[in-house]
Design an enzyme around this catalytic site. Structure first.
Site, PDB file in Angstrom:
ATOM      1  CB  ILE A 285      13.343   8.421  45.195  1.00  0.00           C
ATOM      2  CG1 ILE A 285      12.960   8.729  46.744  1.00  0.00           C
ATOM      3  CG2 ILE A 285      12.636   9.494  44.435  1.00  0.00           C
ATOM      4  CD1 ILE A 285      13.527  10.095  47.259  1.00  0.00           C
TER       5      ILE A 285
ATOM      6  CG  ASN B 176       8.974  11.227  40.795  1.00  0.00           C
ATOM      7  OD1 ASN B 176       8.146  11.974  40.620  1.00  0.00           O
ATOM      8  ND2 ASN B 176      10.299  11.445  40.269  1.00  0.00           N
TER       9      ASN B 176
ATOM     10  CE1 TYR C  61       2.663  12.179  31.469  1.00  0.00           C
ATOM     11  CE2 TYR C  61       1.170  13.846  31.803  1.00  0.00           C
ATOM     12  CZ  TYR C  61       2.099  13.154  32.335  1.00  0.00           C
ATOM     13  OH  TYR C  61       2.539  13.511  33.581  1.00  0.00           O
TER      14      TYR C  61
ATOM     15  CE  LYS D  50       2.047  10.698  35.050  1.00  0.00           C
ATOM     16  NZ  LYS D  50       3.111  10.136  36.114  1.00  0.00           N
TER      17      LYS D  50
ATOM     18  CB  VAL E 145       5.315  20.564  39.010  1.00  0.00           C
ATOM     19  CG1 VAL E 145       6.299  20.625  40.109  1.00  0.00           C
ATOM     20  CG2 VAL E 145       4.069  19.668  39.470  1.00  0.00           C
TER      21      VAL E 145
HETATM   22  N1  LIG Z   1       5.808  18.582  35.950  1.00  0.00           N
HETATM   23  C1  LIG Z   1       4.561  18.549  35.920  1.00  0.00           C
HETATM   24  O1  LIG Z   1       3.737  19.424  35.461  1.00  0.00           O
HETATM   25  C2  LIG Z   1       4.064  17.097  36.317  1.00  0.00           C
HETATM   26  C3  LIG Z   1       2.438  17.319  36.675  1.00  0.00           C
HETATM   27  C4  LIG Z   1       2.015  15.914  36.721  1.00  0.00           C
HETATM   28  C5  LIG Z   1       2.585  14.694  37.074  1.00  0.00           C
HETATM   29  N2  LIG Z   1       4.163  14.813  36.801  1.00  0.00           N
HETATM   30  C6  LIG Z   1       4.774  13.521  37.058  1.00  0.00           C
HETATM   31  O2  LIG Z   1       5.733  13.712  37.841  1.00  0.00           O
HETATM   32  C7  LIG Z   1       6.723  12.765  37.822  1.00  0.00           C
HETATM   33  C8  LIG Z   1       8.282  13.466  37.643  1.00  0.00           C
HETATM   34  O3  LIG Z   1       8.270  14.317  36.854  1.00  0.00           O
HETATM   35  P1  LIG Z   1       8.959  15.872  37.043  1.00  0.00           P
HETATM   36  O4  LIG Z   1       7.896  16.911  36.744  1.00  0.00           O
HETATM   37  O5  LIG Z   1       9.746  15.633  38.390  1.00  0.00           O
HETATM   38  O6  LIG Z   1       9.848  15.967  35.619  1.00  0.00           O
HETATM   39  P2  LIG Z   1      11.548  15.729  35.457  1.00  0.00           P
HETATM   40  O7  LIG Z   1      12.096  16.913  36.056  1.00  0.00           O
HETATM   41  O8  LIG Z   1      11.530  15.545  33.796  1.00  0.00           O
HETATM   42  O9  LIG Z   1      11.922  14.415  36.405  1.00  0.00           O
HETATM   43  C9  LIG Z   1      11.647  13.191  35.906  1.00  0.00           C
HETATM   44  C10 LIG Z   1      12.421  12.019  36.452  1.00  0.00           C
HETATM   45  O10 LIG Z   1      11.977  10.896  35.838  1.00  0.00           O
HETATM   46  C11 LIG Z   1      13.547  10.248  35.480  1.00  0.00           C
HETATM   47  N3  LIG Z   1      13.175   9.173  34.473  1.00  0.00           N
HETATM   48  C12 LIG Z   1      12.529   9.445  33.371  1.00  0.00           C
HETATM   49  N4  LIG Z   1      12.614   8.388  32.268  1.00  0.00           N
HETATM   50  C13 LIG Z   1      13.058   7.428  33.225  1.00  0.00           C
HETATM   51  C14 LIG Z   1      13.454   6.068  32.735  1.00  0.00           C
HETATM   52  N5  LIG Z   1      12.997   5.550  31.857  1.00  0.00           N
HETATM   53  N6  LIG Z   1      14.306   5.343  33.722  1.00  0.00           N
HETATM   54  C15 LIG Z   1      14.472   6.053  35.104  1.00  0.00           C
HETATM   55  N7  LIG Z   1      14.216   7.343  35.369  1.00  0.00           N
HETATM   56  C16 LIG Z   1      13.539   7.897  34.345  1.00  0.00           C
HETATM   57  C17 LIG Z   1      14.450  11.339  34.873  1.00  0.00           C
HETATM   58  O11 LIG Z   1      15.566  10.931  35.182  1.00  0.00           O
HETATM   59  P3  LIG Z   1      16.719  10.715  34.051  1.00  0.00           P
HETATM   60  O12 LIG Z   1      16.494  11.332  32.832  1.00  0.00           O
HETATM   61  O13 LIG Z   1      18.113  10.756  34.930  1.00  0.00           O
HETATM   62  O14 LIG Z   1      16.754   9.004  33.808  1.00  0.00           O
HETATM   63  C18 LIG Z   1      13.865  12.321  36.191  1.00  0.00           C
HETATM   64  O15 LIG Z   1      14.688  12.025  37.316  1.00  0.00           O
HETATM   65  C19 LIG Z   1       6.394  12.037  36.425  1.00  0.00           C
HETATM   66  O16 LIG Z   1       5.801  10.913  36.601  1.00  0.00           O
HETATM   67  C20 LIG Z   1       5.569  13.088  35.808  1.00  0.00           C
HETATM   68  O17 LIG Z   1       4.596  12.535  34.732  1.00  0.00           O
HETATM   69  C21 LIG Z   1       4.735  16.097  36.410  1.00  0.00           C
END
Ligand SMILES: NC(=O)c1ccc[n+]([C@@H]2O[C@H](COP(=O)([O-])OP(=O)(O)OC[C@H]3O[C@@H](n4cnc5c(N)ncnc54)[C@H](OP(=O)(O)O)[C@@H]3O)[C@@H](O)[C@H]2O)c1
Length: 253
Positions: free
Chosen positions: A11, A87, A153, A157, A186
């Site tokens: 993951i 992810n 962004y 996507k 989310v």
């Molecule tokens: N939240 C929403 O509304 C939403 C909606 C649609 C899609 N998404 C997608 O869902 C996915 C997860 O996002 P989330 O909502 O769970 O946000 P989040 O809480 O900010 O989690 C993002 C995760 O990605 C990791 N990450 C970011 N940049 C990274 C890098 N360069 N290398 C390795 N890990 C990295 C972060 O870990 P570290 O900072 O520790 O590296 C963190 O674990 C993303 O792809 C996002 O675009 C989110």
């Protein structure tokens, strides 16, 4: 029926939000986990929680930045997994193109597109060699409809949507499945990251309605992964009940 016990999963972005919640769901059903992100301390805290959830699984941590092509290829060299969950991702900034910060754009393109490609490239041949596996890409509602100020962004996507469809075609004739799970709003660290640490501005995003939680997407991922091997769920769009598309969200303010 639990078809996942004993499998192995990588993951990315497991330190927070959807990735962290998914690690917990998969631990419950007995999946051996490899957790990748940059923040080592958070990964170690999660590892302790996962051991409490299920002490029979193995849990490995990889501290890495998915943008670092060489480091990813070294750290994932010869690794074989049953499940890859791409992810790790982020939105950085919310501006018109004419006002946008090129550093924000590079972060999004390098993480959301190139990072997914680097990790997938490192893992996919191991899946092909054993003719089984499941790749889940976390896309977004932002890959179905553009919204004002979403530009780069959105583009990242839309690219994930295209890649999920393309990799499905590339893998025809194998037993490897490819699914894109595309969330609406989310509540995670996502908006805090988007607004460069401004948590007040971030929490306003979710005012007046009940957003999804990371756990909601984790449950969807579990459902998709647990389908029988001849069932390939290619795409699921999941929104809060209050949100019907990228523009239409019922808010009670
Ligand atoms: N939240 C929403 O509304 C939403 C909606 C649609 C899609 N998404 C997608 O869902 C996915 C997860 O996002 P989330 O909502 O769970 O946000 P989040 O809480 O900010 O989690 C993002 C995760 O990605 C990791 N990450 C970011 N940049 C990274 C890098 N360069 N290398 C390795 N890990 C990295 C972060 O870990 P570290 O900072 O520790 O590296 C963190 O674990 C993303 O792809 C996002 O675009 C989110």
């Amino acid at each position: 029926m639990n078809r996942l016990s004993g499998k192995t999963a990588l993951i990315t972005g497991a330190s927070s939000g959807i990735g962290k919640a998914t690690a917990k769901e998969l631990a419950k059903v007995g999946v051996n986990l490899t957790l990748l992100a940059r923040r080592e301390e958070l990964l170690n805290e999660l590892k302790d929680k996962l051991i409490e959830i299920n002490s029979d699984i193995t849990i490995e941590i990889i501290v890495a930045d998915v943008r670092d092509r060489d480091d990813i290829s070294i750290k994932l060299k010869d690794r074989v997994f049953d499940i890859l969950i791409n992810n790790a991702g982020l939105a950085s900034g919310l501006d018109k193109i004419q006002n946008g910060d090129i550093d924000d754009w590079e972060k999004m393109i390098d993480t959301n597109i190139k990072g997914v490609l680097y990790v997938t490239k490192a893992i996919i041949n191991g899946m092909i060699a054993k003719n089984s596996g499941h790749i889940i890409n976390i896309g977004s509602i932002a890959g179905h409809q553009v919204y004002p100020l979403g530009n780069v962004y959105n583009a990242s996507k839309y690219a994930i949507k295209a890649l999920s469809e393309a990799i499905n075609i590339d893998l025809v004739g194998t037993n490897i499945r490819v699914s894109s799970i595309d969330p609406g709003a989310v509540e995670t660290e996502f908006s805090i990251v988007r607004f460069h640490g401004d948590s007040d501005r971030a929490s306003n995003v979710y005012n007046g309605f009940t957003p999804l939680k990371g756990e909601d997407i984790a449950e969807t991922i579990l459902f998709v992964l647990n389908a029988p091997e001849h069932v390939n769920i290619q795409n699921i769009l999941v929104t809060p009940t209050a949100q019907r598309n990228v523009y239409i969200t019922h808010k009670e303010l």
